[in-house]
Design a protein around this motif. Structure first.
Motif, PDB file in Angstrom:
ATOM      1  N   ARG A 105      10.905  31.965   8.922  1.00  0.00           N
ATOM      2  CA  ARG A 105      11.958  32.993   8.888  1.00  0.00           C
ATOM      3  C   ARG A 105      11.972  33.785  10.197  1.00  0.00           C
ATOM      4  O   ARG A 105      13.044  34.097  10.731  1.00  0.00           O
ATOM      5  N   ARG A 106      10.789  34.111  10.671  1.00  0.00           N
ATOM      6  CA  ARG A 106      10.678  34.870  11.920  1.00  0.00           C
ATOM      7  C   ARG A 106      11.311  34.114  13.076  1.00  0.00           C
ATOM      8  O   ARG A 106      12.051  34.678  13.889  1.00  0.00           O
ATOM      9  N   ALA A 107      11.017  32.820  13.169  1.00  0.00           N
ATOM     10  CA  ALA A 107      11.537  32.014  14.278  1.00  0.00           C
ATOM     11  C   ALA A 107      13.064  31.964  14.251  1.00  0.00           C
ATOM     12  O   ALA A 107      13.722  32.113  15.292  1.00  0.00           O
ATOM     13  N   ARG A 108      13.642  31.767  13.073  1.00  0.00           N
ATOM     14  CA  ARG A 108      15.101  31.683  12.966  1.00  0.00           C
ATOM     15  C   ARG A 108      15.753  33.014  13.319  1.00  0.00           C
ATOM     16  O   ARG A 108      16.748  33.060  14.055  1.00  0.00           O
ATOM     17  N   LEU A 109      15.202  34.082  12.796  1.00  0.00           N
ATOM     18  CA  LEU A 109      15.801  35.390  13.013  1.00  0.00           C
ATOM     19  C   LEU A 109      15.629  35.845  14.460  1.00  0.00           C
ATOM     20  O   LEU A 109      16.562  36.412  15.057  1.00  0.00           O
ATOM     21  N   ARG A 110      14.486  35.579  15.052  1.00  0.00           N
ATOM     22  CA  ARG A 110      14.273  35.982  16.441  1.00  0.00           C
ATOM     23  C   ARG A 110      15.248  35.267  17.371  1.00  0.00           C
ATOM     24  O   ARG A 110      15.843  35.889  18.256  1.00  0.00           O
ATOM     25  N   SER A 111      15.402  33.980  17.170  1.00  0.00           N
ATOM     26  CA  SER A 111      16.341  33.227  18.013  1.00  0.00           C
ATOM     27  C   SER A 111      17.760  33.777  17.871  1.00  0.00           C
ATOM     28  O   SER A 111      18.486  33.913  18.868  1.00  0.00           O
ATOM     29  N   HIS A 123       7.042  43.222  21.951  1.00  0.00           N
ATOM     30  CA  HIS A 123       5.814  43.109  21.145  1.00  0.00           C
ATOM     31  C   HIS A 123       6.040  42.072  20.037  1.00  0.00           C
ATOM     32  O   HIS A 123       6.318  40.921  20.344  1.00  0.00           O
ATOM     33  N   SER A 124       5.881  42.472  18.787  1.00  0.00           N
ATOM     34  CA  SER A 124       6.200  41.613  17.632  1.00  0.00           C
ATOM     35  C   SER A 124       5.320  40.384  17.539  1.00  0.00           C
ATOM     36  O   SER A 124       5.688  39.399  16.895  1.00  0.00           O
ATOM     37  N   GLU A 125       4.155  40.426  18.172  1.00  0.00           N
ATOM     38  CA  GLU A 125       3.265  39.269  18.087  1.00  0.00           C
ATOM     39  C   GLU A 125       2.580  39.160  16.719  1.00  0.00           C
ATOM     40  O   GLU A 125       1.948  38.155  16.405  1.00  0.00           O
ATOM     41  N   ALA A 126       2.711  40.202  15.904  1.00  0.00           N
ATOM     42  CA  ALA A 126       2.159  40.186  14.547  1.00  0.00           C
ATOM     43  C   ALA A 126       3.020  41.100  13.684  1.00  0.00           C
ATOM     44  O   ALA A 126       4.041  41.604  14.127  1.00  0.00           O
ATOM     45  N   SER A 127       2.614  41.307  12.442  1.00  0.00           N
ATOM     46  CA  SER A 127       3.318  42.090  11.419  1.00  0.00           C
ATOM     47  C   SER A 127       4.486  41.281  10.850  1.00  0.00           C
ATOM     48  O   SER A 127       4.608  40.073  11.104  1.00  0.00           O
ATOM     49  N   LEU A 128       5.358  41.946  10.111  1.00  0.00           N
ATOM     50  CA  LEU A 128       6.489  41.272   9.464  1.00  0.00           C
ATOM     51  C   LEU A 128       7.823  41.771   9.992  1.00  0.00           C
ATOM     52  O   LEU A 128       8.832  41.767   9.288  1.00  0.00           O
ATOM     53  N   TYR A 129       7.829  42.186  11.273  1.00  0.00           N
ATOM     54  CA  TYR A 129       9.013  42.803  11.867  1.00  0.00           C
ATOM     55  C   TYR A 129       9.253  42.288  13.279  1.00  0.00           C
ATOM     56  O   TYR A 129       8.333  41.859  13.970  1.00  0.00           O
ATOM     57  N   LEU A 130      10.513  42.377  13.692  1.00  0.00           N
ATOM     58  CA  LEU A 130      10.899  42.100  15.072  1.00  0.00           C
ATOM     59  C   LEU A 130      11.389  43.418  15.668  1.00  0.00           C
ATOM     60  O   LEU A 130      12.393  43.985  15.228  1.00  0.00           O
ATOM     61  N   TRP A 131      10.659  43.920  16.655  1.00  0.00           N
ATOM     62  CA  TRP A 131      10.941  45.211  17.282  1.00  0.00           C
ATOM     63  C   TRP A 131      11.978  44.950  18.371  1.00  0.00           C
ATOM     64  O   TRP A 131      11.669  44.457  19.434  1.00  0.00           O
ATOM     65  N   VAL A 184      13.396  45.147  12.505  1.00  0.00           N
ATOM     66  CA  VAL A 184      14.092  44.122  11.724  1.00  0.00           C
ATOM     67  C   VAL A 184      13.049  43.333  10.935  1.00  0.00           C
ATOM     68  O   VAL A 184      12.245  42.594  11.509  1.00  0.00           O
ATOM     69  N   ALA A 185      13.040  43.494   9.635  1.00  0.00           N
ATOM     70  CA  ALA A 185      12.078  42.784   8.789  1.00  0.00           C
ATOM     71  C   ALA A 185      12.549  41.360   8.536  1.00  0.00           C
ATOM     72  O   ALA A 185      13.743  41.096   8.430  1.00  0.00           O
ATOM     73  N   PHE A 186      11.598  40.445   8.446  1.00  0.00           N
ATOM     74  CA  PHE A 186      11.971  39.069   8.081  1.00  0.00           C
ATOM     75  C   PHE A 186      11.352  38.694   6.725  1.00  0.00           C
ATOM     76  O   PHE A 186      10.958  37.556   6.486  1.00  0.00           O
ATOM     77  N   THR A 187      11.318  39.676   5.820  1.00  0.00           N
ATOM     78  CA  THR A 187      10.777  39.450   4.482  1.00  0.00           C
ATOM     79  C   THR A 187      11.847  39.094   3.449  1.00  0.00           C
ATOM     80  O   THR A 187      11.544  39.014   2.256  1.00  0.00           O
ATOM     81  N   ALA A 188      13.074  38.911   3.884  1.00  0.00           N
ATOM     82  CA  ALA A 188      14.132  38.522   2.949  1.00  0.00           C
ATOM     83  C   ALA A 188      13.999  37.043   2.575  1.00  0.00           C
ATOM     84  O   ALA A 188      13.251  36.290   3.200  1.00  0.00           O
ATOM     85  N   ASP A 247      19.214  33.223   6.494  1.00  0.00           N
ATOM     86  CA  ASP A 247      20.248  32.326   7.021  1.00  0.00           C
ATOM     87  C   ASP A 247      21.600  33.054   7.122  1.00  0.00           C
ATOM     88  O   ASP A 247      22.363  32.833   8.064  1.00  0.00           O
ATOM     89  N   ALA A 248      21.875  33.944   6.163  1.00  0.00           N
ATOM     90  CA  ALA A 248      23.107  34.727   6.220  1.00  0.00           C
ATOM     91  C   ALA A 248      23.100  35.654   7.430  1.00  0.00           C
ATOM     92  O   ALA A 248      24.121  35.789   8.152  1.00  0.00           O
ATOM     93  N   ALA A 249      21.963  36.264   7.718  1.00  0.00           N
ATOM     94  CA  ALA A 249      21.852  37.131   8.890  1.00  0.00           C
ATOM     95  C   ALA A 249      22.041  36.339  10.175  1.00  0.00           C
ATOM     96  O   ALA A 249      22.740  36.781  11.102  1.00  0.00           O
ATOM     97  N   VAL A 250      21.445  35.162  10.227  1.00  0.00           N
ATOM     98  CA  VAL A 250      21.575  34.297  11.404  1.00  0.00           C
ATOM     99  C   VAL A 250      23.049  33.947  11.647  1.00  0.00           C
ATOM    100  O   VAL A 250      23.538  34.017  12.782  1.00  0.00           O
ATOM    101  N   ALA A 251      23.755  33.611  10.584  1.00  0.00           N
ATOM    102  CA  ALA A 251      25.169  33.254  10.712  1.00  0.00           C
ATOM    103  C   ALA A 251      25.993  34.441  11.183  1.00  0.00           C
ATOM    104  O   ALA A 251      26.886  34.303  12.027  1.00  0.00           O
ATOM    105  N   ARG A 252      25.713  35.622  10.680  1.00  0.00           N
ATOM    106  CA  ARG A 252      26.484  36.811  11.063  1.00  0.00           C
ATOM    107  C   ARG A 252      26.188  37.211  12.499  1.00  0.00           C
ATOM    108  O   ARG A 252      27.084  37.695  13.207  1.00  0.00           O
TER     109      ARG A 252
END
Length: 369
Positions: A290-296, A307-315, A352-356, A362-367
């Motif tokens: 999920r992290r990889a898809r959302l970050r891209s 940063h964002s090398e750990a945790s469940l978020y993308l800063w 931005v959390a990637f815990t969904a 996938d909906a976020a990626v599309a938007r």
């Protein structure tokens, strides 16, 4: 004569930050395909069967448990820290199970007798609960990542958070060791919030209890751990604090007078979850994808992820005020947390959390496209 008016405790505390997101949440919910809520890092995947089975098997629990917890739950924490994080020298008297790490962090200054005239140091960009705990106790707080910025004053308590919420930053072993030495020289209690220690994506994370950091002694050090993210046990409220037996003993003495006890069925669930690494590795893989898809998707949409090398978020940042970014994303049905929640230094970022679920990611990626 009437009694003097008392100031409500809530007035000593900062505003609850998520109340400020209501308008943006309503906007995001108006999206034709519904909201993608990436504002709170709450687990959405099933609680592992091993924990559910242990909880059910221990459901017949008519008697009062003890605050210190059964020996087996403390040993499970010791074994997990040794097996997965190289922590040595920890005994049963150095572990205390607690009902959620947030409750512990918020109450810690109060329970340790920290109050007016004392200083609590917290990270420059930090989860609000550290400041809340200081305010609840009537202590002063200082948000800084620089030891020199503290000046000549000696804090009563210094919080570290690695991996960080919200930034995902991981503090190097050498830096942790430097902070331990600085605190010991001054008699400052060091408390390390390590709740995201197994949510690492770009290399290992070192616990403050590791001998490379602690020098083989846990004197003056506490580490806080949670099973909420590792094991999808947020609803079970399973956490523990470990470290200096003298400080753990003081917390125990206070907390048993207050009746703060982890329910016995949850203790058994915690034993089962800490003893099983397979489910944690499976969950790690889910989050990594999920992290990889959302970050891209964020980077393609013009965001920079720091940063964002750990945790469940993308800063993440677009180089603008964080509330402007929140509004931009809400227009697309995506809700995130503004960096302003976490201190002035975060005002141009969003968390931005990637815990969904996979479907919502996938909906976020599309938007974003």
């Amino acid at each position: 004569m009437s009694a003097p008016a008392r100031r409500a405790v809530s007035q000593r505390l900062p505003d609850f930050p998520w109340d400020g997101l209501v308008e943006h949440a309503e906007r995001a919910r108006s999206h034709p395909d519904g909201i993608v809520d990436l504002s709170i890092g709450t687990p959405v995947d099933p609680t592992p069967e091993v924990a559910q089975a242990a909880l059910a098997a221990a459901a017949d629990a008519p008697g009062y448990p003890t605050t210190i917890g059964i020996p087996a739950v403390r040993q499970a924490a010791i074994d997990w820290l040794a097996r997965n994080h190289g922590v040595t020298g920890l005994g049963l008297d150095g572990v205390l199970p607690v009902v959620g790490s947030k409750e512990l962090i918020a109450a810690l200054p109060l329970h340790l007798g920290i109050g007016p005239g004392d200083l609590v140091v917290l990270p420059e960009v930090a989860y609000p609960t550290y400041e809340v705990g200081a305010a609840l106790a009537g202590a002063e707080s200082l948000a800084t990542d620089s030891l020199t910025a503290i000046g000549p004053r000696v804090p009563a308590l210094l919080f570290l958070n690695s991996p960080s919420n919200p930034t995902g930053r991981v503090l190097p072993t050498a830096h942790l060791r430097k902070v331990v030495e600085w605190c010991r020289e001054r008699g400052v209690l060091l408390v390390s919030d390590e709740c995201y220690i197994e949510n690492s994506w770009e290399g290992p994370v070192t616990s403050v209890l590791h001998p490379d950091v602690s020098g083989g002694s846990h004197e003056g050090i506490l580490a806080i751990h949670s099973l909420s993210k590792r094991s999808n046990l947020a609803g079970y409220r399973c956490a523990f604090v470990a470290g200096d037996p003298a400080v753990v003993g003081e917390l125990l003495a206070v907390r048993k007078n207050l009746g703060l006890i982890m329910p016995l069925p949850q203790q058994h669930a915690m034993i089962a979850a800490l003893g099983d690494d397979a489910h944690a590795l499976e969950q790690h893989s889910r989050y990594a994808a999920r992290r990889a898809r959302l970050r891209s998707a964020l980077e393609r949409a013009g965001f920079r992820v720091d940063h964002s090398e750990a945790s469940l978020y993308l800063w993440s940042t677009r180089g603008e005020d964080s509330w402007d970014t929140v509004a931009w994303l809400a227009e697309r049905g995506i809700l995130v947390a503004p960096g302003a929640f976490y201190g002035a230094a975060g005002r141009q970022h969003v968390r931005v959390a990637f815990t969904a679920t996979d479907e919502r990611i996938d909906a976020a990626v599309a938007r974003l496209a």
